[in-house]
Design a protein around this motif. Structure first.
Motif, short mmCIF file in Angstrom:
data_model
loop_
_atom_site.label_atom_id
_atom_site.label_comp_id
_atom_site.label_asym_id
_atom_site.label_seq_id
_atom_site.Cartn_x
_atom_site.Cartn_y
_atom_site.Cartn_z
N PHE A 47 0.86 -1.18 0.00
CA PHE A 47 0.00 0.00 0.00
C PHE A 47 0.90 1.23 0.00
CE2 PHE A 47 -1.83 3.59 2.30
CZ PHE A 47 -3.00 3.81 1.58
N VAL A 48 0.59 2.19 -0.86
CA VAL A 48 1.35 3.44 -0.92
C VAL A 48 0.37 4.60 -0.74
CG1 VAL A 48 2.81 4.95 -2.32
CG2 VAL A 48 3.10 2.46 -2.44
N GLY A 49 0.68 5.50 0.16
CA GLY A 49 -0.18 6.65 0.37
C GLY A 49 -0.17 7.10 1.81
N ARG A 50 -0.96 8.12 2.09
CA ARG A 50 -1.04 8.63 3.45
C ARG A 50 -1.65 7.57 4.36
NH1 ARG A 50 -4.84 12.57 5.54
NH2 ARG A 50 -5.69 12.70 3.43
N GLY A 70 4.29 5.19 3.28
CA GLY A 70 3.59 6.46 3.36
C GLY A 70 4.07 7.26 4.55
N TRP A 71 3.14 7.93 5.23
CA TRP A 71 3.51 8.71 6.39
C TRP A 71 2.33 8.81 7.34
CZ3 TRP A 71 2.81 10.25 1.46
CH2 TRP A 71 1.79 11.16 1.21
N LEU A 100 4.68 -6.97 9.19
CA LEU A 100 4.38 -5.58 8.81
C LEU A 100 5.67 -4.80 8.65
CD1 LEU A 100 2.27 -3.29 8.39
CD2 LEU A 100 2.43 -2.87 10.87
N ILE A 101 5.84 -4.15 7.50
CA ILE A 101 7.02 -3.33 7.23
C ILE A 101 6.55 -1.92 6.89
CG2 ILE A 101 8.99 -2.93 5.70
CD1 ILE A 101 9.19 -5.90 5.26
N TYR A 102 7.10 -0.94 7.58
CA TYR A 102 6.80 0.46 7.29
C TYR A 102 7.96 1.09 6.54
CZ TYR A 102 6.47 5.51 7.99
OH TYR A 102 6.44 6.85 7.79
N VAL A 103 7.63 1.80 5.45
CA VAL A 103 8.64 2.51 4.66
C VAL A 103 8.25 3.98 4.59
CG1 VAL A 103 9.72 2.74 2.40
CG2 VAL A 103 9.19 0.47 3.29
N ASP A 104 9.17 4.85 4.88
CA ASP A 104 8.90 6.28 4.89
C ASP A 104 8.63 6.77 3.46
OD1 ASP A 104 8.70 8.96 5.28
OD2 ASP A 104 10.76 9.26 5.99
N GLY A 105 7.37 7.03 3.17
CA GLY A 105 7.00 7.49 1.84
C GLY A 105 7.40 8.91 1.52
#
Length: 640
Positions: A10-13, A46-47, A70-75
């Motif tokens: 998923f990409v976005g806010r 995202g952010w 779950l992996i979080y990437v700073d969009g």
């Protein structure tokens, strides 16, 4: 990420209240893992607005999807924002916010060659063709929900962000459909690759700059054309001399009328309910969830909500009610449905509103024209209609004194021509004539064309390239002065949904504008046709006067205009269209008001009560009235 792991992206806010609530995605990923045995990783690029939101995402993912990494990437990092697409095996965007319109990341995912799963929601369904370029997930909203929060927003007591949080609590995403879609793409690499290829080609052919820029240029050219026409006919443009005044504070459109086209369907409160499967946890878990507890002030309190759910489980009521908070029942039901505490007893599966692709759904077009006293015009226009490729033609002979059907039978032989005869009519009824025509068509798409309109050679080609689901096509300057106001292209299902042309109209005028109003009110999207596709045959009004009712042509046009405007003002204020019996009463009221009035000397004022919102708490009654003034100074008959 190991080679034997499937990555869902998923990409976005990352906003659960104003973008996309992640709970359905968390549950669906966990279930897909259980069904397939595949290791899954969920990448959220995202952010977050703040650390509390991030902690809420991580906490609920751990609770609902314990076997999913779950992996979080700073969009916000430009390098990651460009490269993250290569890490995903499929892209998922489950928008459930009314501020989500087009969905840019969906198009970007398609252009990057990723198969897309997205909600059947507003602009998403215009980007994705279900089962062809991606998979759409059904959505729903409960009728009557979010009305109080919309009122508070309008009155300035609620911020826009708070309104989004409140409205989103009533938007239901079909979690089982999300689970099925993810499972299907994980289990079938062939399907995944097929959708990815088709989506990438669709993105390139529809959203590449080489396609988009000419569309902008077309819009600019239309605007220049409109500007030239306005300058040439300055009297056609009315500019108010005083300040522009908006809606009065009490006139707030209903939530449903504003967001009619957003979900797949609207669910009525007045039906039977069952308990849900509690896929998001029990009542206590959901109520305490940091991602599920927004806007409790619009719902029943915890104790009453628990009683409501228990009454559904005990089957003690079909439709829950509350003696003092009935206005909160819809919001409570929407919230309980969203988090699977209850379900509809009706087992009918929710389906996306989309249709098949344009190339499959628009194989043929039926051109419908009506004739009464216009045979001289039809002799010129009918050959042009019959010359259009992939088109059928249907002519309604509405008791024509010139024997239209006899002339056609004697002079024209064409396999794709059909004539509908209507006998015994002494006057022309435009609504009835057009309803007789379109209802006899066999194709999905219908073009309604006046007998005095000449089609260009490329008419059909221009129409076919613009057709899309729920489209409504008219010329750029579709006004009676231009003579092309009666040229309308629409889906048969759209006309069926609105009941066709309104039979309440009498005489001539406003029927075409009215059917456009009705189609837009019921979710059709108005698109422009270039004026070059048709030409109006100039003539005076005498043939028209001869075929309509003998009363004042101008007075009847004025009555019809006032009726159309008032009818749709009422519909928008109430959030639903008027029944035919109500419309007839409205028309009769307007007729009585206009009867015997000298329009050259006297102003006409009409006032209609549109609704009442009583408040026991404030011990007050609120009434809403619509007021219309026809000034004798502006009520002069225009030339021609």
């Amino acid at each position: 990420i190991s080679d034997d792991t499937d990555a869902i992206l998923f990409v976005g806010r990352l906003s659960h209240h104003a973008k996309s609530n992640p709970l359905p995605l968390f549950v669906a990923c966990q279930r897909a893992h259980e069904r397939t045995g595949r290791q899954l990783v969920l990448i959220l690029s995202g952010w977050y607005a703040n650390d509390a939101v991030r902690q809420g995402f991580e906490q609920e993912c751990a609770r609902l999807a314990p076997r999913v990494n779950l992996i979080y990437v700073d969009g916000m990092d430009p390098e990651w924002r460009d490269s993250i697409w290569a890490a995903g095996d499929l892209f998922v965007s489950l928008a459930d916010s009314v501020q989500e319109t087009f969905g840019l990341t969906v198009v970007e995912a398609m252009s990057r060659g990723l198969p897309v799963i997205a909600t059947d929601w507003n602009g998403y369904r215009e980007t994705i063709q279900h089962e062809e370029t991606g998979l759409l997930i059904p959505t729903a909203i409960v009728n009557g929900s979010a009305e109080r929060s919309l009122q508070m927003l309008h009155e300035g007591h609620l911020s826009y962000d708070q309104f989004l949080a409140s409205a989103g609590q009533s938007v239901i995403v079909d979690t089982e459909a999300v689970t099925d879609a993810i499972t299907r793409l994980i289990a079938s690499p062939e399907t995944r690759f097929s959708l990815a290829r088709a989506g990438q080609e669709h993105a390139r052919s529809h959203f590449d700059w080489s396609v988009i820029v000419p569309k902008y240029e077309e819009v600019w050219n239309r605007q220049r054309t409109l500007l030239r026409r306005m300058r040439a006919r300055p009297s056609a443009v009315s500019v108010p001399s005083g300040p522009i005044i908006g809606l009065p504070p009490t006139v707030v459109p209903s939530f449903r009328s504003l967001f009619w086209r957003y979900p797949s369907t609207w669910i009525d409160v007045d039906q039977s309910w069952n308990l849900g499967t509690h896929c998001f946890g029990d009542f206590a878990s959901i109520e305490s969830s940091p991602l599920a507890g927004h806007a409790p002030q619009w719902r029943l309190d915890s104790q009453d909500t628990a009683k409501l759910i228990k009454s559904i489980g005990d089957r003690t009521v079909a439709t829950p009610a509350h003696p003092t908070r009935q206005d909160a029942v819809a919001d409570t039901l929407g919230w309980a449905l969203k988090y699977d505490l209850i379900r509809r007893a009706d087992a009918t599966e929710l389906r996306p509103r989309t249709t098949t692709s344009l190339t499959e759904s628009a194989q043929r077009l039926t051109l419908v024209t009506t004739c009464r006293g216009r045979l001289d015009h039809l002799r010129c226009s009918l050959p042009r209609m019959l010359a259009q490729p992939n088109c059928d033609v249907l002519v309604v002979d509405y008791s024509c004194p010139q024997q239209t059907s006899g002339w056609i039978e004697a002079n024209i032989s064409h396999d794709n021509l059909q004539v509908v005869n209507v006998f015994g009519k002494s006057r022309f009824d435009r609504s009835d004539a057009r309803n007789r025509g379109w209802s006899a068509c066999q194709t999905q798409w219908i073009a309604l064309i006046d007998a005095d309109v000449l089609l260009s050679d490329d008419f059909a080609d221009q129409v076919f390239r613009r057709l899309r689901a729920r489209a409504l096509l008219r010329c750029v300057m579709a006004t009676s002065a231009e003579g092309l106001g009666g040229l309308i292209v629409v889906e048969r299902s759209g006309l069926e949904a609105i009941g066709g042309f309104d039979p309440v109209f009498r005489g001539w005028g406003e029927e075409d504008e009215d059917v456009v109003d009705a189609l837009i009110f019921h979710g059709s999207m108005l698109l422009d046709l270039p004026d070059s596709i048709a030409q109006h045959i100039d003539h005076d009004d005498r043939p028209r006067d001869d075929q309509y009712s003998p009363d004042s042509f101008y007075r009847r046009r004025l009555i019809n205009r006032l009726y159309r405007v008032a009818k749709w003002d009422l519909a928008r204020s109430m959030g639903q269209a008027l029944e035919e019996s109500e419309r007839r009463l409205l028309y009769q009221k307007i007729e009585r008001k206009m009867e015997g009035v000298d329009l050259d000397e006297t102003d006409v004022e009409l006032t209609i009560d549109s609704s009442a919102a009583n408040s026991a708490t404030l011990r007050a009654t609120f009434r809403r009235r619509l007021s219309y003034l026809i000034s004798s100074k502006s009520a002069e008959q225009p030339p021609g």
